[in-house]
Design a protein around this motif. Sequence first.
Motif, PDB file in Angstrom:
ATOM      1  N   ASN A 168       7.318   4.852   0.271  1.00 31.34           N
ATOM      2  CA  ASN A 168       7.295   3.784  -0.727  1.00 31.34           C
ATOM      3  C   ASN A 168       6.454   2.604  -0.263  1.00 31.34           C
ATOM      4  OD1 ASN A 168       8.953   5.145  -2.548  1.00 31.34           O
ATOM      5  ND2 ASN A 168      10.815   4.335  -1.611  1.00 31.34           N
ATOM      6  N   SER A 169       6.551   2.295   1.020  1.00 31.75           N
ATOM      7  CA  SER A 169       5.835   1.121   1.519  1.00 31.75           C
ATOM      8  C   SER A 169       5.470   1.294   2.982  1.00 31.75           C
ATOM      9  CB  SER A 169       6.693  -0.138   1.335  1.00 31.75           C
ATOM     10  OG  SER A 169       7.881  -0.042   2.083  1.00 31.75           O
ATOM     11  N   MET A 170       4.425   0.576   3.390  1.00 33.17           N
ATOM     12  CA  MET A 170       4.012   0.531   4.791  1.00 33.17           C
ATOM     13  C   MET A 170       3.469  -0.847   5.083  1.00 33.17           C
ATOM     14  SD  MET A 170       2.188   4.226   5.547  1.00 33.17           S
ATOM     15  CE  MET A 170       1.944   3.794   7.261  1.00 33.17           C
ATOM     16  N   GLU A 171       3.530  -1.213   6.355  1.00 36.71           N
ATOM     17  CA  GLU A 171       3.000  -2.499   6.775  1.00 36.71           C
ATOM     18  C   GLU A 171       1.964  -2.292   7.869  1.00 36.71           C
ATOM     19  OE1 GLU A 171       6.848  -5.375   6.557  1.00 36.71           O
ATOM     20  OE2 GLU A 171       5.137  -6.113   7.722  1.00 36.71           O
ATOM     21  N   SER A 172       1.002  -3.172   7.880  1.00 37.27           N
ATOM     22  CA  SER A 172      -0.020  -3.110   8.912  1.00 37.27           C
ATOM     23  C   SER A 172      -0.420  -4.529   9.271  1.00 37.27           C
ATOM     24  CB  SER A 172      -1.231  -2.337   8.393  1.00 37.27           C
ATOM     25  OG  SER A 172      -2.291  -2.408   9.314  1.00 37.27           O
TER      26      SER A 172
END
Lengths: 113, 116
Positions: free
Chosen positions: A8-12
């Motif tokens: 659903n989501s990812m962070e970088s």
Amino acid sequence: DAKTTQPNSMESNEEEPVHLPCNHSTISGTDYIHWYRQLPSQGPEYVIHGLTSNVNNRMASLAIAEDRKSSTLILHRATLRDAAVYYCILRETTFGSNYKLTFGKGTLLTVNP
Amino acid sequence: GAVVSQHPSWVICKSGTSVKIECRSLDFQATTMFWYRQFPKQSLMLMATSNEGSKATYEQGVEKDKFLINHASLTLSTLTVTSAHPEDSSFYICSARDSLAKNIQYFGAGTRLSVL
């Protein structure tokens, strides 16, 4: 309908590489793997597509598993402008050379400064 | 890259009126164009596929008499929402496929329709 599964989501973090995974275990031999992204309040933008071999363009790279049941979109150096919803789509052939793109929920990528 | 122009970008109308949205491919010919609808925090839903010079193919559940699609030339498709109601308020996005580079679809910037 051929389906894909994405987180659903990812962070970088800015200027770091990002690997966005996609599973498509029911892919058929004629299905192309397409990636599009959508920035807030805009229409989707084409990113990259491939069939069997890995692909590179100015925006990203696409790594396709040997069995084609999964793929990974690679952004080599994330920028704040890469924050978007990324859609992995199997291009289904309907008839002749026609096809349609069926969008799933995609992955919301957040890029931290 | 190829450009798809969509107009208007935002429209507000009264319930019961009709609204026309235009979609133009600016630097390529598009034999096939697509219309999508997107509700807040949801994905794009394909409404119909239009081929130049022929009737549009509508997805299941989309009312063809309510959402009129015309694709009279290789660079222009229009979507008319007839007798719009508040539940038709949504983000409408068109897309065009380059007749020569058939693997890629180019999308317009979208039209936000608000029906009061």
